[in-house]
Motif scaffolding. Sequence first.
Motif, mmCIF file in Angstrom:
data_model
loop_
_atom_site.group_PDB
_atom_site.id
_atom_site.type_symbol
_atom_site.label_atom_id
_atom_site.label_comp_id
_atom_site.label_asym_id
_atom_site.label_seq_id
_atom_site.Cartn_x
_atom_site.Cartn_y
_atom_site.Cartn_z
ATOM 1 N N GLU A 1 43.512 26.131 45.868
ATOM 2 C CA GLU A 1 43.314 27.329 46.202
ATOM 3 C C GLU A 1 42.871 28.062 44.713
ATOM 4 O O GLU A 1 41.491 28.487 44.723
ATOM 5 C CB GLU A 1 44.110 28.469 46.895
ATOM 6 N N LEU A 2 43.415 27.554 43.827
ATOM 7 C CA LEU A 2 43.025 27.963 42.350
ATOM 8 C C LEU A 2 41.781 27.236 41.711
ATOM 9 O O LEU A 2 40.855 27.808 41.112
ATOM 10 C CB LEU A 2 44.291 27.733 41.477
ATOM 11 N N LYS A 3 41.485 26.186 42.476
ATOM 12 C CA LYS A 3 40.424 25.327 41.906
ATOM 13 C C LYS A 3 39.182 25.374 42.941
ATOM 14 O O LYS A 3 38.041 25.219 42.315
ATOM 15 C CB LYS A 3 40.680 23.860 42.094
ATOM 16 N N LYS A 4 39.361 26.369 44.027
ATOM 17 C CA LYS A 4 38.254 26.300 44.701
ATOM 18 C C LYS A 4 36.852 26.892 44.235
ATOM 19 O O LYS A 4 35.854 26.633 44.469
ATOM 20 C CB LYS A 4 38.647 26.969 46.313
ATOM 21 N N TYR A 5 37.338 28.346 43.589
ATOM 22 C CA TYR A 5 36.228 29.211 43.336
ATOM 23 C C TYR A 5 36.601 29.486 41.864
ATOM 24 O O TYR A 5 37.947 29.540 41.415
ATOM 25 C CB TYR A 5 36.167 30.481 44.195
ATOM 26 N N GLU A 6 35.533 29.997 41.269
ATOM 27 C CA GLU A 6 35.641 30.549 39.975
ATOM 28 C C GLU A 6 36.576 31.946 39.980
ATOM 29 O O GLU A 6 36.206 32.729 40.685
ATOM 30 C CB GLU A 6 34.361 30.706 39.188
ATOM 31 N N ALA A 7 37.392 32.251 38.879
ATOM 32 C CA ALA A 7 38.147 33.108 38.871
ATOM 33 C C ALA A 7 37.184 34.358 38.013
ATOM 34 O O ALA A 7 36.181 34.063 37.480
ATOM 35 C CB ALA A 7 39.225 33.228 37.940
ATOM 36 N N HIS A 8 37.390 35.798 38.405
ATOM 37 C CA HIS A 8 37.092 36.823 37.875
ATOM 38 C C HIS A 8 37.915 37.516 36.806
ATOM 39 O O HIS A 8 39.071 37.597 37.454
ATOM 40 C CB HIS A 8 36.414 37.570 39.195
ATOM 41 N N PRO A 9 37.340 38.006 35.868
ATOM 42 C CA PRO A 9 38.160 38.842 34.932
ATOM 43 C C PRO A 9 39.045 40.009 36.019
ATOM 44 O O PRO A 9 38.207 40.643 36.553
ATOM 45 C CB PRO A 9 37.512 39.542 33.849
ATOM 46 N N LEU A 10 40.184 40.358 35.727
ATOM 47 C CA LEU A 10 40.963 41.426 36.386
ATOM 48 C C LEU A 10 40.516 42.644 35.768
ATOM 49 O O LEU A 10 40.626 43.571 36.402
ATOM 50 C CB LEU A 10 42.439 41.249 36.452
ATOM 51 N N TYR A 11 40.369 42.593 34.264
ATOM 52 C CA TYR A 11 40.122 43.908 33.757
ATOM 53 C C TYR A 11 38.831 43.637 32.621
ATOM 54 O O TYR A 11 38.602 42.601 32.294
ATOM 55 C CB TYR A 11 41.267 44.041 32.720
ATOM 56 N N PRO A 12 38.162 44.788 32.404
ATOM 57 C CA PRO A 12 37.129 44.412 31.461
ATOM 58 C C PRO A 12 37.560 44.240 30.084
ATOM 59 O O PRO A 12 38.655 44.617 29.776
ATOM 60 C CB PRO A 12 36.341 46.015 31.532
#
Length: 163
Positions: A149-160
Motif C-alpha cells: 500500500e505504501l508503494k502504490k501511490y505517491e504520498a502527499h504532504p500532511l502539512y504545508p
Amino acid sequence: MTILEWGALGEIIGGIAVIASLFYVGSQIRQNTKATKSRASQAFVDSLRISIDPLMREPEFRELYWRGLSGLDNLQDAEVVGFTGWIMITMRSWEAFYYQHKQGLFEDHLMAGWIHQYRDMFGYKGSQEVWALRRHQFSDEFRNYAELELKKYEAHPLYPSNG
C-alpha cells in the motif's frame, strides 16, 4: 372439524410461526451486525483521536513530531523514543484496522480513506526510518500489505511546508 383437520391446521400455524421467527431472527442479526460495525468504527476513530491528542494539546510533542518527521537524526536520545513510540501506536492502529476490515467490520471506502492518511504520513523520512527499524514487529501478512500500500501511490504532504 376432525382431529386430523385440527392437527393439519396446527402444523400450518406452526410452520408460519417458524417462518415468522426466522425473519425476526434474521432482522435481529442484521441489526446486531450494523451495531457491531458501528462500534468497531467508533472504537477505531477513538483510538486515533487519542493518538493524535498530544499533537493538538502538547506544543513540546508537536515540535518533537515535526522534527521527527524530517528524520530520526533530528532527534536526540529520549526524543527518538517518543517519536518512535508515537509512530508505532499509529502503525498498530493501522494493523488493527486492517484486520478488522478483513473481517468485514469496515466498508472499503472507509479503509481507502485511512490508507491515504497512512500513506501520506509514511511519505516522511522519519516515519520511514521507524518502519524500517520496527517492521519486523508486525505480522508478515500486515507487513506485506502495508509495504504494498505504501508503494502504490505517491504520498502527499500532511502539512504545508514553511521552507
